[in-house]
Design a protein around this motif. Structure first.
Motif, PDB file in Angstrom:
ATOM      1  N   ASN A  54       0.824  -1.205   0.000  1.00 48.67           N
ATOM      2  CA  ASN A  54       0.000   0.000   0.000  1.00 48.67           C
ATOM      3  C   ASN A  54       0.865   1.264   0.000  1.00 48.67           C
ATOM      4  O   ASN A  54       1.977   1.247   0.527  1.00 48.67           O
ATOM      5  CB  ASN A  54      -0.920   0.017   1.231  1.00 48.67           C
ATOM      6  CG  ASN A  54      -2.053  -0.982   1.116  1.00 48.67           C
ATOM      7  OD1 ASN A  54      -1.907  -2.007   0.477  1.00 48.67           O
ATOM      8  ND2 ASN A  54      -3.165  -0.689   1.747  1.00 48.67           N
ATOM      9  N   PRO A  55       0.359   2.357  -0.566  1.00 48.44           N
ATOM     10  CA  PRO A  55       1.117   3.615  -0.556  1.00 48.44           C
ATOM     11  C   PRO A  55       1.451   4.072   0.869  1.00 48.44           C
ATOM     12  O   PRO A  55       0.648   3.872   1.783  1.00 48.44           O
ATOM     13  CB  PRO A  55       0.152   4.607  -1.227  1.00 48.44           C
ATOM     14  CG  PRO A  55      -0.776   3.766  -2.024  1.00 48.44           C
ATOM     15  CD  PRO A  55      -0.929   2.493  -1.259  1.00 48.44           C
ATOM     16  N   HIS A  56       2.620   4.644   1.050  1.00 47.73           N
ATOM     17  CA  HIS A  56       3.056   5.249   2.315  1.00 47.73           C
ATOM     18  C   HIS A  56       3.198   4.246   3.462  1.00 47.73           C
ATOM     19  O   HIS A  56       3.139   4.631   4.633  1.00 47.73           O
ATOM     20  CB  HIS A  56       2.108   6.379   2.741  1.00 47.73           C
ATOM     21  CG  HIS A  56       1.780   7.338   1.641  1.00 47.73           C
ATOM     22  ND1 HIS A  56       2.724   8.171   1.076  1.00 47.73           N
ATOM     23  CD2 HIS A  56       0.608   7.579   0.977  1.00 47.73           C
ATOM     24  CE1 HIS A  56       2.150   8.896   0.125  1.00 47.73           C
ATOM     25  NE2 HIS A  56       0.874   8.559   0.029  1.00 47.73           N
ATOM     26  N   SER A  57       3.356   2.967   3.133  1.00 50.14           N
ATOM     27  CA  SER A  57       3.525   1.982   4.206  1.00 50.14           C
ATOM     28  C   SER A  57       4.903   2.150   4.838  1.00 50.14           C
ATOM     29  O   SER A  57       5.827   2.680   4.237  1.00 50.14           O
ATOM     30  CB  SER A  57       3.367   0.570   3.667  1.00 50.14           C
ATOM     31  OG  SER A  57       4.375   0.278   2.723  1.00 50.14           O
ATOM     32  N   SER A 109       3.542   0.910  10.296  1.00 48.81           N
ATOM     33  CA  SER A 109       2.226   0.575   9.737  1.00 48.81           C
ATOM     34  C   SER A 109       2.116  -0.925   9.506  1.00 48.81           C
ATOM     35  O   SER A 109       1.076  -1.539   9.765  1.00 48.81           O
ATOM     36  CB  SER A 109       1.987   1.333   8.428  1.00 48.81           C
ATOM     37  OG  SER A 109       2.838   0.865   7.398  1.00 48.81           O
ATOM     38  N   SER A 168      -5.138   2.859   5.476  1.00 48.27           N
ATOM     39  CA  SER A 168      -4.118   2.016   4.835  1.00 48.27           C
ATOM     40  C   SER A 168      -3.421   2.691   3.651  1.00 48.27           C
ATOM     41  O   SER A 168      -3.113   2.037   2.649  1.00 48.27           O
ATOM     42  CB  SER A 168      -4.741   0.685   4.383  1.00 48.27           C
ATOM     43  OG  SER A 168      -5.269  -0.002   5.483  1.00 48.27           O
ATOM     44  N   GLY A 169      -3.191   3.997   3.744  1.00 57.79           N
ATOM     45  CA  GLY A 169      -2.457   4.704   2.706  1.00 57.79           C
ATOM     46  C   GLY A 169      -3.237   5.011   1.446  1.00 57.79           C
ATOM     47  O   GLY A 169      -2.706   5.599   0.504  1.00 57.79           O
ATOM     48  N   GLU A 214       4.156  11.594  13.066  1.00 61.58           N
ATOM     49  CA  GLU A 214       3.668  10.403  12.374  1.00 61.58           C
ATOM     50  C   GLU A 214       3.498   9.222  13.312  1.00 61.58           C
ATOM     51  O   GLU A 214       2.684   8.331  13.053  1.00 61.58           O
ATOM     52  CB  GLU A 214       4.627  10.031  11.231  1.00 61.58           C
ATOM     53  CG  GLU A 214       4.553  10.980  10.047  1.00 61.58           C
ATOM     54  CD  GLU A 214       5.271  10.441   8.824  1.00 61.58           C
ATOM     55  OE1 GLU A 214       5.620   9.246   8.817  1.00 61.58           O
ATOM     56  OE2 GLU A 214       5.491  11.211   7.883  1.00 61.58           O
ATOM     57  N   ALA A 242       0.853   9.685   6.365  1.00 61.20           N
ATOM     58  CA  ALA A 242       0.096   9.506   5.120  1.00 61.20           C
ATOM     59  C   ALA A 242      -0.551   8.123   5.016  1.00 61.20           C
ATOM     60  O   ALA A 242      -1.394   7.898   4.149  1.00 61.20           O
ATOM     61  CB  ALA A 242       1.011   9.731   3.915  1.00 61.20           C
ATOM     62  N   PHE A 243      -0.167   7.202   5.891  1.00 59.20           N
ATOM     63  CA  PHE A 243      -0.778   5.861   5.881  1.00 59.20           C
ATOM     64  C   PHE A 243      -2.120   5.873   6.601  1.00 59.20           C
ATOM     65  O   PHE A 243      -2.982   5.050   6.340  1.00 59.20           O
ATOM     66  CB  PHE A 243       0.147   4.847   6.549  1.00 59.20           C
ATOM     67  CG  PHE A 243      -0.267   3.416   6.348  1.00 59.20           C
ATOM     68  CD1 PHE A 243       0.040   2.740   5.167  1.00 59.20           C
ATOM     69  CD2 PHE A 243      -0.988   2.732   7.319  1.00 59.20           C
ATOM     70  CE1 PHE A 243      -0.358   1.418   4.970  1.00 59.20           C
ATOM     71  CE2 PHE A 243      -1.387   1.419   7.135  1.00 59.20           C
ATOM     72  CZ  PHE A 243      -1.069   0.757   5.952  1.00 59.20           C
TER      73      PHE A 243
END
Length: 286
Positions: free
Chosen positions: A175-178, A182, A226-227, A243, A249-250
């Motif tokens: 997933n993006p930004h993992s 996360s 989940s991003g 964060e 971002a996730f």
């Protein structure tokens, strides 16, 4: 005592069961999505309602394909998706998921990193509701109903729980930004959903926890899940800060408190399962 032939042993092996059920289940889901999209595209319904109906149709196809497949393959009643007590199980599971995610957001709020910008119409929750409902059903049947349950029969609850939870976390690394945090949190959530299944021996509970966790996060509190891209939500919110606390971002489920909260809930469920003798031992200890 009747002995199984070599072919029967292969056909009844956990690996064969998992591979065949995954192939059939995913085929039903993918084809179901395509058919539902085509049919609903012919209607004059609003996009939000089309997505809601598509989610319900695909979810229903996923559930019925699982029930029919394992009823025939394993020659048993598929009690883990029984209709008896379904409302109670869904309410309990949804309540757990809502509370756990609300506690996660509460920590962000107390840290001064969460603020509400606007309260939107109820109609704004249709897309996240349909999306999270479908995702929860598909992922729980795949990971808990198929992978966890079948491995547990041979290797026992703890080994199966670990394998399925780590796999669940690993699948979300794409997933993006993992991040490491996360991935750790999603893995811990995988332990939670598996522990819920062990305790109730019912897929409706982990499905409802999973759904409510995601829906509360994105559909109610307006956070990223989940991003993925932010969806419409009941609350339009501004989330900024460390964060470690916000998940960046996730999304909040990539935060340290989400990991801790899921871990505590998992431990409680496993303690209860131990007390009620619901933990299955590996075959070499039986």
């Amino acid at each position: 005592m009747e002995t199984l032939s070599a072919k029967q042993k292969i056909f009844q092996s956990p690996a064969t069961k998992i591979i065949l059920s995954l192939l059939i289940f995913m085929a039903v889901v993918i084809i179901g999505q395509q058919i539902a999209s085509k049919l609903l595209g012919l209607t004059s319904l609003d996009k939000n309602y089309r997505n809601l109906l598509k989610g319900l149709l695909v979810s229903s196809a996923a559930i019925f394909s699982y029930i029919i497949f394992f009823k025939k393959y394993e020659k048993r009643e598929v009690t883990e998706l029984a209709s008896k007590g379904i409302a109670k199980n869904l309410i309990i599971g949804a309540s757990i998921g809502f509370v756990l995610q609300s506690l996660t957001i509460l920590v962000i709020y107390l840290n001064g990193s969460y603020s509400v910008l606007a309260v939107n119409p109820i109609s704004f929750i249709l897309i996240p509701f349909a999306l999270m409902f479908t995702v929860a059903i598909i992922e729980e049947i795949l990971v808990r109903g198929i992978i966890f349950r079948i491995i547990e029969e041979k290797l026992g609850s703890y080994i199966s729980l670990t394998i399925s939870a780590v796999l669940f976390g690993a699948l979300h690394l794409a997933n993006p930004h993992s991040s490491f945090l996360s991935g750790l949190c999603i893995t811990t959530a995988g332990f939670l959903f598996g522990a819920a299944f062990i305790y109730k021996r019912n897929l409706w509970i982990p499905i409802a926890i999973h759904f409510a966790w995601n829906f509360t996060q994105s559909g109610i509190f307006g956070a990223i899940t989940s991003g993925n891209e932010k969806t419409n939500s009941l609350l339009t919110a501004k989330i900024q800060g460390s964060e470690i606390i916000t998940g960046g971002a996730f999304g909040p489920e990539g935060s340290i408190q989400a990991t801790i909260i899921c871990f505590i809930a998992t431990v409680i469920l496993l303690i209860l399962s131990h007390k009620e003798n619901k933990i299955i031992k590996p075959y070499w200890k039986k």
